[in-house]
Write an enzyme that holds these catalytic residues in place. Sequence first.
Site, mmCIF file in Angstrom:
data_model
loop_
_atom_site.group_PDB
_atom_site.id
_atom_site.type_symbol
_atom_site.label_atom_id
_atom_site.label_comp_id
_atom_site.label_asym_id
_atom_site.label_seq_id
_atom_site.Cartn_x
_atom_site.Cartn_y
_atom_site.Cartn_z
ATOM 1 N N LYS C 253 0.804 -1.229 0.000
ATOM 2 C CA LYS C 253 0.000 0.000 0.000
ATOM 3 C C LYS C 253 0.837 1.279 0.000
ATOM 4 O O LYS C 253 0.466 2.273 0.624
ATOM 5 C CB LYS C 253 -0.988 -0.004 1.183
ATOM 6 C CG LYS C 253 -1.875 -1.238 1.137
ATOM 7 C CD LYS C 253 -3.127 -1.157 1.921
ATOM 8 C CE LYS C 253 -3.922 -2.459 1.666
ATOM 9 N NZ LYS C 253 -5.125 -2.561 2.471
ATOM 10 N N ASP C 327 -9.376 -3.220 -3.416
ATOM 11 C CA ASP C 327 -9.022 -2.423 -2.245
ATOM 12 C C ASP C 327 -8.602 -1.024 -2.697
ATOM 13 O O ASP C 327 -7.560 -0.862 -3.339
ATOM 14 C CB ASP C 327 -7.874 -3.127 -1.512
ATOM 15 C CG ASP C 327 -7.549 -2.463 -0.182
ATOM 16 O OD1 ASP C 327 -7.926 -1.292 0.024
ATOM 17 O OD2 ASP C 327 -6.907 -3.127 0.655
ATOM 18 N N HIS C 418 -13.066 20.024 -18.756
ATOM 19 C CA HIS C 418 -13.393 20.070 -17.331
ATOM 20 C C HIS C 418 -14.434 21.150 -17.026
ATOM 21 O O HIS C 418 -15.211 21.012 -16.097
ATOM 22 C CB HIS C 418 -12.132 20.275 -16.496
ATOM 23 C CG HIS C 418 -11.382 18.998 -16.301
ATOM 24 N ND1 HIS C 418 -10.508 18.507 -17.244
ATOM 25 C CD2 HIS C 418 -11.420 18.067 -15.310
ATOM 26 C CE1 HIS C 418 -10.012 17.349 -16.820
ATOM 27 N NE2 HIS C 418 -10.544 17.054 -15.657
#
Lengths: 428, 428, 428, 428
Positions: C253, C327, C418
């Site tokens: 991680k 995850d 955007h």
Amino acid sequence: MPLPKDSTSAAIYRILQTHSLEEALDLLQTRDPKDSPLASHLSKQTDLTVEAQHLRLNLLRNEEISLSYLDGSAKIEDPQIFEGNIENYIGLTQIPTGIIGPLRINGLYAHGDFYVPLATTEGTLVTSYNRGARAISMSGGATAMCLHEKVSRAPGFCFHDMREASQFIVWCVSHFEKMQEVAATTTSHGKLENVNTTLTGNLVFLNLEYSTGDAAGQNMVTIASEAVCQFIIAHSPIKPRHFFIESNMSGDKKATALSYLSVRGKKVTAEACISRSIVQKYLHTTPEMMMEYWKMSFVGGVQSGSLGVQGHIANGLAAMFLSCGQDAACVAEAAIGITRFDLTEKGDLYISVTLPNLIVGTVGGGTGLPTQSECLSLIGCKGSGCAKKFAEICTATVLAGELSITGALAAGHFAKAHKTYGRKKTKS
Amino acid sequence: MPLPKDSTSAAIYRILQTHSLEEALDLLQTRDPKDSPLASHLSKQTDLTVEAQHLRLNLLRNEEISLSYLDGSAKIEDPQIFEGNIENYIGLTQIPTGIIGPLRINGLYAHGDFYVPLATTEGTLVTSYNRGARAISMSGGATAMCLHEKVSRAPGFCFHDMREASQFIVWCVSHFEKMQEVAATTTSHGKLENVNTTLTGNLVFLNLEYSTGDAAGQNMVTIASEAVCQFIIAHSPIKPRHFFIESNMSGDKKATALSYLSVRGKKVTAEACISRSIVQKYLHTTPEMMMEYWKMSFVGGVQSGSLGVQGHIANGLAAMFLSCGQDAACVAEAAIGITRFDLTEKGDLYISVTLPNLIVGTVGGGTGLPTQSECLSLIGCKGSGCAKKFAEICTATVLAGELSITGALAAGHFAKAHKTYGRKKTKS
Amino acid sequence: MPLPKDSTSAAIYRILQTHSLEEALDLLQTRDPKDSPLASHLSKQTDLTVEAQHLRLNLLRNEEISLSYLDGSAKIEDPQIFEGNIENYIGLTQIPTGIIGPLRINGLYAHGDFYVPLATTEGTLVTSYNRGARAISMSGGATAMCLHEKVSRAPGFCFHDMREASQFIVWCVSHFEKMQEVAATTTSHGKLENVNTTLTGNLVFLNLEYSTGDAAGQNMVTIASEAVCQFIIAHSPIKPRHFFIESNMSGDKKATALSYLSVRGKKVTAEACISRSIVQKYLHTTPEMMMEYWKMSFVGGVQSGSLGVQGHIANGLAAMFLSCGQDAACVAEAAIGITRFDLTEKGDLYISVTLPNLIVGTVGGGTGLPTQSECLSLIGCKGSGCAKKFAEICTATVLAGELSITGALAAGHFAKAHKTYGRKKTKS
Amino acid sequence: MPLPKDSTSAAIYRILQTHSLEEALDLLQTRDPKDSPLASHLSKQTDLTVEAQHLRLNLLRNEEISLSYLDGSAKIEDPQIFEGNIENYIGLTQIPTGIIGPLRINGLYAHGDFYVPLATTEGTLVTSYNRGARAISMSGGATAMCLHEKVSRAPGFCFHDMREASQFIVWCVSHFEKMQEVAATTTSHGKLENVNTTLTGNLVFLNLEYSTGDAAGQNMVTIASEAVCQFIIAHSPIKPRHFFIESNMSGDKKATALSYLSVRGKKVTAEACISRSIVQKYLHTTPEMMMEYWKMSFVGGVQSGSLGVQGHIANGLAAMFLSCGQDAACVAEAAIGITRFDLTEKGDLYISVTLPNLIVGTVGGGTGLPTQSECLSLIGCKGSGCAKKFAEICTATVLAGELSITGALAAGHFAKAHKTYGRKKTKS
């Protein structure tokens, strides 16, 4: 208008304080090198004979340049001259030194045709850098800009908690001018320019940033920072549990990611534009094939996890650091950078090198030692007022090396060159 | 049982092929240094006089060690001896060289009391390393293990697409033994040991890993890899659009993240345990304060984005590389590592240094040059069979330097030492 | 011939055990996507109406794909189904989910036209990825290869000194097969494949590397490594002073440099060749301008000190991780990679993405939860046997995103997009 | 006195503009949490039953906090509310969400007892963070300081040569105030605060740094930078060959070395001091063993080449980002940091976490969506004026997670916890 905060803009503004924009731009304009007997001599690769050595020395020597220590005719008798440079002295390590040039540089500080001394034991290196210097000079020279300079020390202070630490920061920041005065008592050449503060829990890191004149300046900033720390400890109402003059956050003698985001030493960028015909004639390849190499090498470099991506900056830099009395240990931090290639609209080859971390000086350290001083005089960089010029010459030399090695790799000549120059002929 | 795949385990297994476990463990056992006149002389810091120099030289010299080039009594007349090391020769750069010791080493390959020559222009360096060497020797010496060695070249191949690239990989991997044979035709010292393949879209990077005997080996692996590439190009049914012998993925002369995850050159780890009383007597501080420094410096180092965390490995390494004929440009990649401190259960100080990337050799390169060869003979590392021993001595020397600088920083003596040894006395 | 040691070669060999080379190459051959009502629907950008939502759902649904949790028609009544996924449960966070496609993939494991669900709160993301998917599919699809997979735990052991540490390593390495047996008692899906050993002074780090079947596998390797450590502690004659099951050397991680030099999770590389006319029509720019962007962005990325150089891999990866029950914390390590652009000989655009660190699974973790399971079924990746296929779809999706954002930046449309999709229309 | 240039000092000065030093220090003082029924409930680990869920919801709910979307009682009917967040909408991904607390925070902006919602599919995570929160609160809470904030865009400009590039820089720097005005026309919340310039050969990189009010701000700075670029192109007398609004030097959605040397988003540091008895009672280990773990893990982390060294920051951060409507892709850049442990003079445990790169906001993005808005209201962070408070809560939550995982690793409970909470009980 106030001085811009960021370093590159500030550097450009400082330049404009001493030059008009037109003058500065004129300095950066490409120009061909002048003819000279040495240029013509070095354009032919010569043997390792005493005669060839003396011919080169004679062409290099003039009334300001003696070279008598370098050529062995003068001898150091009294080791006392090494005071401040060595202890437990037993003798002199001797490193073979060659010359490359002419390297035409059109810089803000370095301007003209340079013959650069390189001390190395790696065969091929001098030949390769010389080839690159020639291709650059034939193309009108390397443009170079020394952009910024600073050297830092980073004392660290440990407190019981963040409340104490933040009170300490408040006190420090409001006493910055006093710290500058204290630092000024220790040196007439350096100046405390800025302090950056990092708070990591109960730890406070102060990055004290100095200009150091023409010295590389590590000793200067250590001694000034000691005085600053003693002042802080004596007067701050909040005392740290303990503190150390260097918290390992300055990047001193280490390759760090700091390089691209701040500056240690000097930041220099240099470029050249090499015509297609010179690429073909001197490097035996094409601009397109060199671009192919660059694209692959950038991916390879990123995959290796290097800081910056480049070819062999360390080679030329170490060789100049040795010949010119710089701290060889600083190769660890100075030899990182970014080398770029591109094709111009006309199909010529563009190359640039940026060194963000060039720790060099022309006074102090090893710059006054016998052969080192002679080598500095060869490139007109002896003594005060020459550090930025020297930084630009270093970078242009590195540019020559990057051009040449990339040419060799693109042409498939890399291994052959090392077979020719990197081995004794009597060996298999 | 088959040889383990990972390098550290494999290295330990190789050791067990030449030593029993008991013998190996016995080598690593701490032992005090022997008394000697030189040890006693160097324990007092001496002046830069000719007399002191000669006294040291006399104590170092013996029938195998002449030192006549180092002390200036012999002179190089014919530059032809530099064939393979330099081109465009103009003379010799001279670097002051000092000696430290005794440094007691209990290594697998280096075993005994060593007096190590350091070439530098940075005042304080020799004194500081000498202090560390003494504290280590008084504590029974440094334990050292040269764990592994390899040098790589990373040719890169570009294809039209991934389908061609994967066919190429299939062919290469099934011809690995043939590649080994081809590499073997170019060198009797090096051996192609392994190839790692990276596929990045239509690019294939081959990391060819070699053992290189007692040479640092960069030339050796370049020439062998050229032969391997020519073999591949001639015989592979899938031809690349283009290829280059070095794709910039080998980390050659660059600080890279490769260091901690693979090995370039030699990987060595060394340690010492310094008693509390020696810390107090020689370093004027306590093990606890040194731990405080280490904890802060690790955070500082991580914040600076350095590769590994350490103090000033580059200093000692550059000084040994220069005196002993190593490639100074390799400091860029070799001078990264991890320095650890800890307190033992008894309250003494534990220190270790791990250098994952030590590119060194005792044959080839600059190792046969006059002063360099003399310096190698000073530490018993001249010629074949000595590369691993030399690597352990380098690492133990670095350990001494890390101990001393951390002691100085913890004691608050760092700036003072540089003021004393790093400036000429006549200067302000 | 023995299995090659390096991971990419080994992966290619494993492929050749289940396919002939011809079969494998045929899988990787580009093919156009098939016509379908959904393809035609998604080619027009549609509103956020209930009708448009239901039309898409109807075109996606079939007898194997219900989507009733995703569309809100089914409701979770009993939180017990979240056992193993959450504690202190209070409810469900709801993330808007859109669809892109068709994304034609010609992979070793993923083969066909995919409609990929992306969960995000960032406007523009789905539109941008959809545009990239379309350009890729119009060009015959993305080629993708899942090369290798492994997950590691790195227990660390502290000894009094290096002598003990090296004895411990000798014991461990000679008991590797026993460790494999012990690991096998804890899982029927994972297998301990390899151990790498690092010695840093008196510390020993074991990197235990596992294959984990179709699970992401972090729990599996933790539990297996606990058993391995308990076995080691019980039986090794040399006991550590202390040890920990994870020494922080596995990269779990975290973005680490490990990524390019080893593999965590799966390593996948994907590519596509986009014709000049499709670049012009769909991306409103040219291959040349995209190359200009890539060259600049690579320099910018290197200067920023990123691990790998790419555009916005994290965007698509996070969106797939969320929708498909991966995850989300693993985005920290998985979202690094290398994006390359090049011009082909014909002047078309080549693009590749390589993800070295893709921690994904199709069993365990959040993959069995209601909406997550539905999303996995949408791409045919529900349950056992699908992890490599899923990894290839992730990478091809990222390829689409990298193509599209680079196109927008090259065309100067990045800000405009955007402004259109990333703000509510009622806001200024 | 002028505002200090460096960010941490500047932040502390800004704080002192709104608080006296005494007030600021009082905020940072530790305080015990208050008793509450929810605190008492959460101190017992409860089952995944509907009853337990409703009990928690009832204790959390009040007149300002409805939680009806989170608990499933309210249903989203019209996807139009997702305008600006998604395109090609098909439904809602549902992520299980748990609660931890009380987490006592003594911050400059976050002050009180917090119950923090965490959305995750990783069993054990909520239990582990809850345990850490409890140990911190029992010890008087976490001190936290949001130090600085900025978000950047980095347009890049390519010129023919360095001469043009430096003229361009001169023009840009002298028009900075005009650029600020142009940026201000696009947003009322953000402000262009600074520009940093990097010159790399003929490339100019401008790092435009903005404050963004309570928004995470990526869209805001993109749109403002587009306007700034258009202004530059329209008015600069030197036109670039080409330019791009983002040169990949801003670190957007990538883990980069920029983090420790500048700031993206917010920089927050938090700390707690945990008494020895609480370490023993709640973490089942000792401060000394946790220090042993930290020392080893720092070496392991450095060897893995991670940016910063920490345990599992990504876990808690991803869980908060999901529940509270942050951009999950930003986990890639936000989840790096430095976790430190130390022993106090009394033998208690000190812990701090520093997050240099926390991209978060409480307006815009996903913060207004139904469940996300409810979760923000749970911690009093809904809407304007809450971004710094939210950043401090994120960091204190991460602190709780780092404390708990390190405790579990030091106690040898890490694998056991994952076996208990990370697997379904019915599975082997």
